[in-house]
Design a protein around this motif. Sequence first.
Motif, short mmCIF file in Angstrom:
data_model
loop_
_atom_site.label_atom_id
_atom_site.label_comp_id
_atom_site.label_asym_id
_atom_site.label_seq_id
_atom_site.Cartn_x
_atom_site.Cartn_y
_atom_site.Cartn_z
N TYR A 7 4.48 -1.47 3.49
CA TYR A 7 2.99 -1.28 2.74
C TYR A 7 2.37 0.17 3.19
O TYR A 7 2.35 0.05 4.36
CB TYR A 7 1.94 -2.49 2.89
CG TYR A 7 0.76 -2.07 2.59
CD1 TYR A 7 0.47 -2.30 1.06
CD2 TYR A 7 -0.25 -1.61 3.34
CE1 TYR A 7 -0.85 -2.29 0.63
CE2 TYR A 7 -1.52 -1.32 2.71
CZ TYR A 7 -1.80 -1.59 1.48
OH TYR A 7 -2.92 -1.29 1.16
N VAL A 8 2.17 0.87 2.19
CA VAL A 8 1.54 2.22 2.58
C VAL A 8 0.36 2.31 1.54
O VAL A 8 0.32 2.02 0.49
CB VAL A 8 2.63 3.29 2.24
CG1 VAL A 8 2.06 4.72 2.43
CG2 VAL A 8 3.86 3.17 3.15
N ASP A 9 -0.77 2.89 2.26
CA ASP A 9 -1.76 3.45 1.41
C ASP A 9 -2.54 4.57 2.03
O ASP A 9 -2.40 4.71 3.48
CB ASP A 9 -2.85 2.25 0.94
CG ASP A 9 -3.93 1.92 2.01
OD1 ASP A 9 -3.92 2.55 3.03
OD2 ASP A 9 -4.19 0.86 1.86
N PHE A 10 -3.36 5.28 1.14
CA PHE A 10 -3.68 6.50 1.60
C PHE A 10 -5.07 6.74 0.51
O PHE A 10 -5.04 6.43 -0.37
CB PHE A 10 -3.06 7.54 2.03
CG PHE A 10 -1.99 7.78 0.73
CD1 PHE A 10 -2.53 8.68 -0.30
CD2 PHE A 10 -0.89 7.33 0.69
CE1 PHE A 10 -1.61 8.88 -1.47
CE2 PHE A 10 0.29 7.52 -0.81
CZ PHE A 10 -0.30 8.37 -1.53
N PRO A 11 -6.09 7.67 1.03
CA PRO A 11 -7.05 7.96 0.25
C PRO A 11 -6.41 8.91 -1.04
O PRO A 11 -5.73 9.78 -0.42
CB PRO A 11 -8.28 8.69 1.06
CG PRO A 11 -7.92 8.22 2.53
CD PRO A 11 -6.37 7.86 2.40
N ILE B 203 -3.11 7.93 6.56
CA ILE B 203 -2.17 7.24 5.88
C ILE B 203 -1.88 6.25 6.64
O ILE B 203 -1.64 5.89 7.86
CB ILE B 203 -0.92 8.26 5.82
CG1 ILE B 203 -1.13 9.43 5.11
CG2 ILE B 203 0.15 7.36 5.18
CD1 ILE B 203 -0.20 10.49 5.32
N ARG B 204 -1.92 5.01 6.03
CA ARG B 204 -1.68 3.73 6.85
C ARG B 204 -0.48 3.10 5.95
O ARG B 204 -0.16 2.88 4.93
CB ARG B 204 -2.65 2.46 6.61
CG ARG B 204 -4.07 3.00 7.15
CD ARG B 204 -5.15 2.22 6.63
NE ARG B 204 -5.38 2.35 5.26
CZ ARG B 204 -6.34 1.65 4.67
NH1 ARG B 204 -7.44 0.85 5.18
NH2 ARG B 204 -6.54 1.69 3.63
N GLY B 205 0.49 2.69 6.88
CA GLY B 205 1.80 2.19 6.80
C GLY B 205 2.27 0.88 7.77
O GLY B 205 1.92 1.23 9.04
N ARG B 206 2.88 -0.12 7.23
CA ARG B 206 3.08 -1.12 8.02
C ARG B 206 4.33 -1.79 7.58
O ARG B 206 4.66 -1.90 6.25
CB ARG B 206 2.01 -2.46 7.82
CG ARG B 206 0.71 -1.77 8.74
CD ARG B 206 -0.43 -2.69 8.70
NE ARG B 206 -0.10 -3.87 9.23
CZ ARG B 206 -0.90 -4.97 9.32
NH1 ARG B 206 -2.04 -5.06 8.51
NH2 ARG B 206 -0.76 -5.86 10.18
#
Length: 100
Positions: free
Chosen positions: A6-10, A81-84
């Motif tokens: 899972y990845v998300d970012f502004p 950037i957030r990734g898990r």
Amino acid sequence: MAVIMYVDFPHKDIWGKEMASQMKELAQSIMNEPGCIWKYWTESKSQESAGGVYLFDSRRNAENYLKMHSERLEKFGYSNIRGRVFEINEELSKICKAPL
């Protein structure tokens, strides 16, 4: 063993069909990455966020892609950037009709 990443970012720029048009080549290139099985592209205009949910064939391939992708996003000017990466409980996921 397959893993979910899972990845998300502004994100504040383009959405929907405009994003699909401008990101088509990137989407095609993602499918050439080692171990990438599929990706759901995610976006929330109201939360000013974009990203994706991916299925990879191994944790190693997912983590390698996440490192490369995060660096690419930073070069495009993105931050936070957030990734898990998560292992999949296939038995429970099958009960819930997950596409494995």
